[in-house]
Design an enzyme around this catalytic site. Structure first.
Site, short mmCIF file in Angstrom:
data_model
loop_
_atom_site.label_atom_id
_atom_site.label_comp_id
_atom_site.label_asym_id
_atom_site.label_seq_id
_atom_site.Cartn_x
_atom_site.Cartn_y
_atom_site.Cartn_z
N TYR A 150 9.72 0.58 0.26
CA TYR A 150 10.17 1.74 -0.53
C TYR A 150 8.97 2.60 -0.91
O TYR A 150 8.99 3.83 -0.78
CB TYR A 150 10.89 1.23 -1.78
CG TYR A 150 11.29 2.30 -2.76
CD1 TYR A 150 12.47 3.02 -2.59
CD2 TYR A 150 10.51 2.56 -3.89
CE1 TYR A 150 12.85 3.99 -3.51
CE2 TYR A 150 10.89 3.52 -4.81
CZ TYR A 150 12.05 4.23 -4.62
OH TYR A 150 12.42 5.19 -5.54
N LYS A 154 8.11 6.51 0.06
CA LYS A 154 7.92 7.56 -0.94
C LYS A 154 6.53 8.18 -0.86
O LYS A 154 6.37 9.39 -1.09
CB LYS A 154 8.19 6.98 -2.33
CG LYS A 154 9.64 6.55 -2.55
CD LYS A 154 10.62 7.69 -2.32
CE LYS A 154 12.05 7.29 -2.69
NZ LYS A 154 12.99 8.42 -2.54
#
EC number: 1.1.99.-
Length: 282
Positions: A150, A154
């Site tokens: 994740y 990002k």
């Protein structure tokens, strides 16, 4: 956060709103509840789904003014786990890691930005005044230790936004990214949220208000935006900005400074105009 932005836009009577979601039941219900709102099914990891949604919107309205690239998921498997073996001679490769967070959080944003620029530029305004806001994360500025995939996605969103913002801005399109701290969404379950400091959560309405300020070019509209430290960015500089959001306020986060002038020269040479016909195909 996407729902909060849609609700905020629905209070302004000059917006026609399209909601894209993989959950058809929830999306359809939301569209019924909000005025001037249409739901379109889309799995953001599938280009054909997104392309069909953008095309449907454009055929109906003939223009595109704002896109919020917000869909996201987090990995549910432990990247650090090591499958057990009877002994070292029986060790086999581990199963392939599941990468939905890379697909949705980064690839989905790339697809969305690619389609957004196309329809912005074919709108009557030819892109001028168009706004693309991407949802990154505090995990795109700092390492998120339990969710490295994740976090990688990002970080990728922030880098992607900064890389395209200059060329988009030449067409009048402003691209920015928000990097929120913890917001109670369906990203993780309640047990997951309970592992974070309870006093540090951000209300979704706070996120929506800032997103609309980025769309409007500041507050008042067109007058630029001032962060919590008092730093002001006029409208003409309000693009390519990563906006970090905490429970205490929001902050403009600059890219890393160059290590020396040589590196600045190297990166300045990557402007699109330099590379068409060299690295890039026309």
């Amino acid at each position: 956060m996407g729902l909060a932005v849609a609700k905020a836009l629905s209070l302004q009577k000059d917006w026609e709103i399209y909601i894209l979601d993989i959950n058809s039941e929830r999306g359809a219900e939301t569209a019924k509840e909000l005025p001037r709102t249409t739901f379109h099914y889309a799995n953001v990891t599938k280009y054909s789904d997104l392309a069909a949604a953008f095309q449907s919107m454009f055929q109906q309205h003939g223009k595109l003014d704002f896109v919020f690239a917000n869909a996201g998921v987090i990995e549910r498997t432990n990247f650090y786990s090591t499958p057990q073996a009877e002994n070292d001679m029986d060790v086999c490769p581990p199963p392939e890691p599941d990468l939905p967070s890379i697909d949705a959080d980064l690839k989905g944003v790339v697809f969305t930005a690619y389609l957004a620029q196309h329809y912005f530029r074919h709108s009557p305004h030819r892109g001028h005044g168009g706004s693309l806001v991407m949802t990154a994360s505090c995990g795109g500025l700092y390492p998120s230790f339990y969710s490295p995939l994740y976090s990688a996605a990002k970080f990728g969103v922030v880098g992607f936004m900064r890389s395209i913002s200059q060329h988009f801005h030449a067409s009048g399109i402003r691209v920015n990214a928000i990097c929120p701290g913890i917001v109670r969404t369906n990203l993780v379950d309640s047990a997951g949220w309970d592992s974070f400091p309870p006093g540090r959560f951000i209300e979704v309405e706070t996120i929506a208000r800032l997103v609309l300020q980025l769309v409007d070019g500041g507050e008042p509209a067109g007058r630029g935006l001032t962060d919590t430290t008092g730093r002001h960015l006029p409208l003409e500089e309000l693009y390519g900005v990563a906006v970090e959001i905490s429970d205490s306020g929001f902050y403009f986060r600059d890219q890393h400074t160059f290590c020396d002038e040589g590196m600045r020269e190297v990166m300045d040479a990557t402007v699109v105009e330099n590379q068409v016909g060299a690295v890039l195909n026309g």
